[in-house]
Design an enzyme around this catalytic site. Structure first.
Site, PDB file in Angstrom:
ATOM      1  N   CYS A   1       0.854  -1.271   0.091  1.00 13.48           N
ATOM      2  CA  CYS A   1      -0.012  -0.029   0.003  1.00 13.48           C
ATOM      3  C   CYS A   1       0.629   1.320  -0.119  1.00 13.48           C
ATOM      4  O   CYS A   1       2.019   1.192   0.303  1.00 13.48           O
ATOM      5  CB  CYS A   1      -0.926   0.081   1.172  1.00 13.48           C
ATOM      6  SG  CYS A   1      -1.824  -1.367   1.493  1.00 13.48           S
TER       7      CYS A   1
ATOM      8  N   ARG B   1       3.745   1.025  -6.975  1.00 14.97           N
ATOM      9  CA  ARG B   1       3.573   0.045  -6.214  1.00 14.97           C
ATOM     10  C   ARG B   1       2.617  -0.996  -6.158  1.00 14.97           C
ATOM     11  O   ARG B   1       2.652  -2.034  -5.527  1.00 14.97           O
ATOM     12  CB  ARG B   1       3.671   0.693  -4.716  1.00 14.97           C
ATOM     13  CG  ARG B   1       4.921   1.323  -4.087  1.00 14.97           C
ATOM     14  CD  ARG B   1       4.347   2.406  -3.053  1.00 14.97           C
ATOM     15  NE  ARG B   1       4.300   1.807  -1.931  1.00 14.97           N
ATOM     16  CZ  ARG B   1       5.112   1.536  -0.769  1.00 14.97           C
ATOM     17  NH1 ARG B   1       6.299   1.891  -1.039  1.00 14.97           N
ATOM     18  NH2 ARG B   1       4.868   0.986   0.311  1.00 14.97           N
TER      19      ARG B   1
ATOM     20  N   TRP C   1      -3.268  -1.954  -1.603  1.00 16.60           N
ATOM     21  CA  TRP C   1      -3.029  -3.460  -2.357  1.00 16.60           C
ATOM     22  C   TRP C   1      -3.455  -4.423  -1.341  1.00 16.60           C
ATOM     23  O   TRP C   1      -3.028  -4.798  -0.302  1.00 16.60           O
ATOM     24  CB  TRP C   1      -1.434  -3.411  -2.464  1.00 16.60           C
ATOM     25  CG  TRP C   1      -1.052  -4.963  -2.555  1.00 16.60           C
ATOM     26  CD1 TRP C   1      -0.727  -5.913  -1.913  1.00 16.60           C
ATOM     27  CD2 TRP C   1      -0.968  -5.583  -4.131  1.00 16.60           C
ATOM     28  NE1 TRP C   1      -0.274  -7.103  -2.415  1.00 16.60           N
ATOM     29  CE2 TRP C   1      -0.352  -6.770  -3.941  1.00 16.60           C
ATOM     30  CE3 TRP C   1      -1.246  -4.962  -5.278  1.00 16.60           C
ATOM     31  CZ2 TRP C   1      -0.429  -7.746  -4.954  1.00 16.60           C
ATOM     32  CZ3 TRP C   1      -1.012  -5.897  -6.212  1.00 16.60           C
ATOM     33  CH2 TRP C   1      -0.413  -7.354  -6.037  1.00 16.60           C
TER      34      TRP C   1
ATOM     35  N   ASN D   1      -0.202   0.400   5.950  1.00 17.41           N
ATOM     36  CA  ASN D   1       0.441  -0.639   5.238  1.00 17.41           C
ATOM     37  C   ASN D   1       1.040  -1.668   5.907  1.00 17.41           C
ATOM     38  O   ASN D   1       1.612  -1.397   7.063  1.00 17.41           O
ATOM     39  CB  ASN D   1       1.402   0.353   4.237  1.00 17.41           C
ATOM     40  CG  ASN D   1       2.353  -0.672   3.291  1.00 17.41           C
ATOM     41  OD1 ASN D   1       1.811  -1.814   3.156  1.00 17.41           O
ATOM     42  ND2 ASN D   1       3.745  -0.558   3.194  1.00 17.41           N
ATOM     43  N   GLY D   2       0.439  -2.916   5.699  1.00 15.94           N
ATOM     44  CA  GLY D   2       1.289  -3.891   6.484  1.00 15.94           C
ATOM     45  C   GLY D   2      -0.059  -4.954   6.810  1.00 15.94           C
ATOM     46  O   GLY D   2      -0.966  -4.851   5.942  1.00 15.94           O
TER      47      GLY D   2
ATOM     48  N   GLU E   1      13.720 -23.318 -12.816  1.00 16.22           N
ATOM     49  CA  GLU E   1      13.288 -22.020 -12.647  1.00 16.22           C
ATOM     50  C   GLU E   1      14.735 -21.101 -12.822  1.00 16.22           C
ATOM     51  O   GLU E   1      14.417 -20.198 -13.247  1.00 16.22           O
ATOM     52  CB  GLU E   1      12.783 -21.822 -11.254  1.00 16.22           C
ATOM     53  CG  GLU E   1      12.685 -20.320 -10.942  1.00 16.22           C
ATOM     54  CD  GLU E   1      11.618 -19.526 -11.474  1.00 16.22           C
ATOM     55  OE1 GLU E   1      10.885 -20.234 -12.211  1.00 16.22           O
ATOM     56  OE2 GLU E   1      11.556 -18.349 -11.352  1.00 16.22           O
TER      57      GLU E   1
ATOM     58  N   LYS F   1      14.615 -18.007 -15.371  1.00 15.71           N
ATOM     59  CA  LYS F   1      15.165 -16.616 -15.163  1.00 15.71           C
ATOM     60  C   LYS F   1      16.049 -16.397 -16.132  1.00 15.71           C
ATOM     61  O   LYS F   1      15.914 -14.849 -16.837  1.00 15.71           O
ATOM     62  CB  LYS F   1      15.654 -16.679 -13.900  1.00 15.71           C
ATOM     63  CG  LYS F   1      14.410 -16.616 -12.614  1.00 15.71           C
ATOM     64  CD  LYS F   1      13.955 -15.427 -12.559  1.00 15.71           C
ATOM     65  CE  LYS F   1      12.402 -15.197 -13.162  1.00 15.71           C
ATOM     66  NZ  LYS F   1      11.454 -16.135 -13.125  1.00 15.71           N
TER      67      LYS F   1
ATOM     68  N   GLU G   1      14.665 -15.554 -19.717  1.00 10.33           N
ATOM     69  CA  GLU G   1      13.669 -14.879 -20.208  1.00 10.33           C
ATOM     70  C   GLU G   1      14.037 -13.288 -19.964  1.00 10.33           C
ATOM     71  O   GLU G   1      13.522 -12.302 -20.566  1.00 10.33           O
ATOM     72  CB  GLU G   1      12.511 -14.993 -19.394  1.00 10.33           C
ATOM     73  CG  GLU G   1      12.613 -14.674 -17.936  1.00 10.33           C
ATOM     74  CD  GLU G   1      11.058 -14.640 -16.942  1.00 10.33           C
ATOM     75  OE1 GLU G   1      10.072 -14.550 -17.575  1.00 10.33           O
ATOM     76  OE2 GLU G   1      11.184 -15.191 -15.881  1.00 10.33           O
TER      77      GLU G   1
ATOM     78  N   HIS H   1      21.836 -39.389 -21.623  1.00 13.68           N
ATOM     79  CA  HIS H   1      20.681 -40.195 -22.622  1.00 13.68           C
ATOM     80  C   HIS H   1      20.608 -39.039 -23.792  1.00 13.68           C
ATOM     81  O   HIS H   1      19.774 -39.016 -24.513  1.00 13.68           O
ATOM     82  CB  HIS H   1      19.520 -40.230 -21.850  1.00 13.68           C
ATOM     83  CG  HIS H   1      19.670 -41.202 -20.660  1.00 13.68           C
ATOM     84  ND1 HIS H   1      19.566 -42.445 -21.098  1.00 13.68           N
ATOM     85  CD2 HIS H   1      19.607 -41.245 -19.368  1.00 13.68           C
ATOM     86  CE1 HIS H   1      19.703 -43.338 -19.887  1.00 13.68           C
ATOM     87  NE2 HIS H   1      19.943 -42.369 -18.773  1.00 13.68           N
TER      88      HIS H   1
ATOM     89  N   LYS I   1       3.449  -9.389 -17.943  1.00 14.38           N
ATOM     90  CA  LYS I   1       3.662  -9.683 -16.797  1.00 14.38           C
ATOM     91  C   LYS I   1       2.297 -10.511 -16.479  1.00 14.38           C
ATOM     92  O   LYS I   1       2.482 -11.377 -15.441  1.00 14.38           O
ATOM     93  CB  LYS I   1       3.399  -8.387 -15.660  1.00 14.38           C
ATOM     94  CG  LYS I   1       3.539  -8.802 -14.282  1.00 14.38           C
ATOM     95  CD  LYS I   1       4.766  -9.463 -13.991  1.00 14.38           C
ATOM     96  CE  LYS I   1       4.873  -9.929 -12.320  1.00 14.38           C
ATOM     97  NZ  LYS I   1       6.078 -10.791 -12.067  1.00 14.38           N
TER      98      LYS I   1
HETATM   99  C1  AGP Z   1       7.931 -15.712 -14.816  1.00 10.71           C
HETATM  100  O1  AGP Z   1       9.226 -15.062 -14.187  1.00 10.71           O
HETATM  101  C2  AGP Z   1       7.239 -15.292 -15.800  1.00 10.71           C
HETATM  102  N1  AGP Z   1       7.144 -14.180 -15.866  1.00 10.71           N
HETATM  103  C3  AGP Z   1       5.997 -16.246 -16.243  1.00 10.71           C
HETATM  104  O2  AGP Z   1       6.511 -17.604 -16.437  1.00 10.71           O
HETATM  105  C4  AGP Z   1       5.001 -16.349 -15.271  1.00 10.71           C
HETATM  106  O3  AGP Z   1       5.463 -17.102 -14.041  1.00 10.71           O
HETATM  107  C5  AGP Z   1       3.833 -17.261 -15.712  1.00 10.71           C
HETATM  108  O4  AGP Z   1       3.372 -16.323 -16.844  1.00 10.71           O
HETATM  109  C6  AGP Z   1       2.484 -17.570 -14.914  1.00 10.71           C
HETATM  110  O5  AGP Z   1       1.926 -16.083 -14.291  1.00 10.71           O
HETATM  111  P1  AGP Z   1       1.076 -16.170 -13.119  1.00 10.71           P
HETATM  112  O6  AGP Z   1       1.933 -16.761 -12.064  1.00 10.71           O
HETATM  113  O7  AGP Z   1       0.949 -14.788 -12.794  1.00 10.71           O
HETATM  114  O8  AGP Z   1       0.036 -17.200 -13.379  1.00 10.71           O
END
Ligand code: AGP
Length: 608
Positions: free
Chosen positions: A2, A27, A74, A100-101, A480, A484, A487, A503, A603
């Site tokens: 928030c 934010r 938020w 906020n919290g 993961e 990272k 991407e 394999h 996002k």
């Molecule tokens: C993760 O770094 C990416 N931005 C992407 O893989 C993301 O995790 C995926 O689109 C799922 O999004 P969500 O967790 O909002 O469902």
């Protein structure tokens, strides 16, 4: 998180509050509101964007007064709505509060006040603060504030105005940041520096349980015992853009560094007297005993959380668990029925494939529990139960603190189910919970040595390919880590199980190929060392992520190593991912990539 802003001075408060809140929009929020004193307290607030509030207030002209507080919310407790927006006002209308919290004991306090005839109007934890202030108020606001901060547990940054004391603003914090801005004939409070930079660069940073009392020409500080304290004035040299990122160059680095604090906010309210307490879900022990299989369904990083979860579920609960990407799950015919639990994981709560999978699961009679960061999102609203990660808004496209807090919620769910199903002894449960409660501090220690990772990235950021290998939970982390890297740095990268190299993939290894071997899972350390030898024999350069006790053993085989503390096996990815988030960040930074907004990505993927 928030956003909080407050103003007391000679000018009209509302225009400044709106402008200050606009500087905190980055934010993330879902509603906004202000309270201004002009012969009485006037509160105007609404769900939605700040522009909605700005329109209602006609840029501030519609709400005269020179003392006020404002807020962008938020949501954590209580879905986004007008009534759940801040400021929250006490029953008798004397106090307006912005917060906020998370007030962790709000339910207990709310019930206490309801039994004494206090009427609540919202679903928020914050309203408890406003009501408590009026409940304790005996013509001394500072005394009421002291009493409130003795009763509430959790995290808070509070801005308070009282109708009986309109020539002052009161502010206090614990675990959530709050600053006081010093002007000429005017003073300010704010959650973050950008909100007040247009007025002053002279600030005081409140420390936990310090109380500030602002008047037009004076700012007084007190400790929780009401003893006056002196504070150091700080001159802010940042520009606005840097200030929005808290001084970090990118939101991604800010969010990487926020992970220990985000983990505390996720874990702390849910462990009480050595038991996992999940107030937010209605899943009963009887329903859990009726579960014959579990699916975890998600996309991207959230899917990778599911891969870790599989190890935890099957090790502790002995319940078969299948992990699937939503875009596959929704188009195959999974065996679902009323004895199936489907766990949906999503940071945004709006991912199209994940939402479609949820709807399919519900149609089949399965019970749906979702792990979501955005309160009131579609996935959250359509689930039978939802556990929020409370990570705060994640602005960078590349998910970091959402991943960490999603993992923490998985650990809580597994330990909760184990506790409810009686499959753990008290001693075993205590050991797991002790490790879970150590996790934030251990994460902090892993993030302390950024320079080491930065140096390694400087050696290899121009690589064309990189390979991550691991076994068991280390393989889950390598998925993961690889995502990272690719991407945000656009470097081609793959993740393989160590046992799969022979394999096929090992044919990719040649002189100078960079391999990152995650070797924290102790039971298979020697197997991973064999894999390290295999790739080294073909010319690879190997960076190891291992535990401190295995550093010497790794030094014999690998080229570089980064060590993490030991912790419960299925919690290891929460630590091993941290240096690899940093590695991806530094590679992308050295390549000049747009780290917060990588090409081709969004996002929240709300389309198929
Ligand atoms: C993760 O770094 C990416 N931005 C992407 O893989 C993301 O995790 C995926 O689109 C799922 O999004 P969500 O967790 O909002 O469902």
């Amino acid at each position: 998180m928030c956003g909080i802003v407050g103003y007391i001075g000679e000018e009209q408060a509302a225009p400044f509050l709106l402008n200050g809140l606009s500087k905190l929009e980055y934010r993330g929020y879902d509603s906004a509101g202000v309270a201004v004193y002009d012969n009485e307290l006037h509160v105007v607030k609404s769900k939605g964007r700040l522009s909605v509030l700005d329109g209602i207030l006609q840029g501030g002209k519609a709400l005269p007064g020179t003392v006020g507080i404002g807020h962008t919310r938020w949501a954590t407790h209580g879905a986004p709505s007008d009534v759940n927006s801040h400021p929250q006002v006490s029953d008798g209308g004397k106090f307006a509060v912005v917060h906020n919290g998370i007030i962790e004991n709000y339910l207990e306090l709310k019930n206490h006040l309801i039994r004494r005839g206090v009427e609540f109007v919202s679903d928020t934890d914050t309203e408890v603060v406003a009501q408590l202030l009026e409940y304790y108020y005996r013509n001394d606001v500072l005394d009421a504030v002291q009493k409130v901060i003795r009763r509430v547990e959790g995290s808070y940054a509070l801005g308070i105005i009282c109708a009986d004391c309109p020539e002052k603003i009161f502010a206090v914090r614990k675990d959530s940041p709050l600053i006081v801005g010093a002007g000429q004939g005017e003073n300010f409070i704010a959650s973050d520096i950008p909100a007040i930079l247009s007025k002053t660069r002279d600030i005081y940073r409140l420390q936990d349980k310090e109380i500030a009392v602002l008047e037009r020409d004076n700012i007084a500080f007190f400790n929780e015992e009401r003893e006056p304290i002196e504070k150091q004035l700080e001159r802010v040299e940042w520009d606005v853009d840097a200030a929005e990122k808290g001084g970090f160059e990118h939101f991604m680095m800010k969010e990487i560094c926020e992970q220990p604090e985000a983990l505390r906010k996720t874990i702390s309210p849910r462990i009480k007297e050595n038991k996992v307490v999940l107030d937010d879900i209605s899943l009963t022990a009887e329903q859990l005993r009726d579960v014959s299989r579990v699916f975890i369904v998600a996309c991207g990083t959230s899917y990778h959380v599911g891969v870790v979860a599989k190890y935890a579920f099957e090790k502790l609960l002995k319940i078969p668990l299948e992990v699937d990407v939503a875009s596959e799950f929704r188009y195959r015919d999974p065996i679902l029925d009323e004895h199936t639990l489907v766990i949906i994981i999503s940071q945004s709560g709006e991912t199209a494939d994940t939402l479609a999978a949820l709807r399919m699961a519900k149609k089949s009679g399965a019970r749906v529990l979702s792990i979501v960061n955005v309160v009131g999102s579609t996935i959250a609203n359509e689930s039978d139960d939802v556990l929020y990660t409370w990570a705060g808004p994640e602005i960078a496209v590349a998910s970091t603190k959402a991943y960490s807090t999603q993992l923490a919620v998985i650990y809580l769910i597994v330990l909760y189910m184990a506790q409810e199903l009686g499959v753990l002894s008290d001693k075993e449960r205590k050991e797991y919970l002790d490790d879970l409660q150590r996790l934030p501090d251990l994460a902090e220690s892993c993030l302390a040595d950024k320079e080491k990772i930065q140096y390694f990235a400087s050696r290899y950021f121009n690589a064309g390919d990189m390979y991550f290998i691991g076994r068991n939970v280390d393989y889950a982390a390598s998925l993961e880590a690889s995502l990272k890297l690719k991407e945000i740095s656009y470097i081609h990268s793959e993740a393989y199980t160590g046992g799969e190299l022979k394999h096929g993939p090992i044919s990719l290894i040649e002189d100078g190929t960079l391999v990152i071997a995650i070797c924290t899972y102790d039971r298979l350390f020697d197997k991973m060392m064999s894999n390290v030898k295999e790739v080294k024999a073909r010319g690879a350069v190997v960076l190891g992520i291992t535990t401190h006790d295995r550093e010497e053993a790794f030094r014999q085989e690998g080229d570089f190593r980064f060590c993490i503390p030991k912790i419960t096996d299925f919690m290891l990815p929460s630590l091993s991912i941290l240096p690899l988030q940093l590695f991806a960040y530094y590679c992308a930074s050295m390549k000049g990539c747009d780290i917060d907004k990588p090409r081709n990505l969004a996002k929240s993927v709300t389309v198929e």
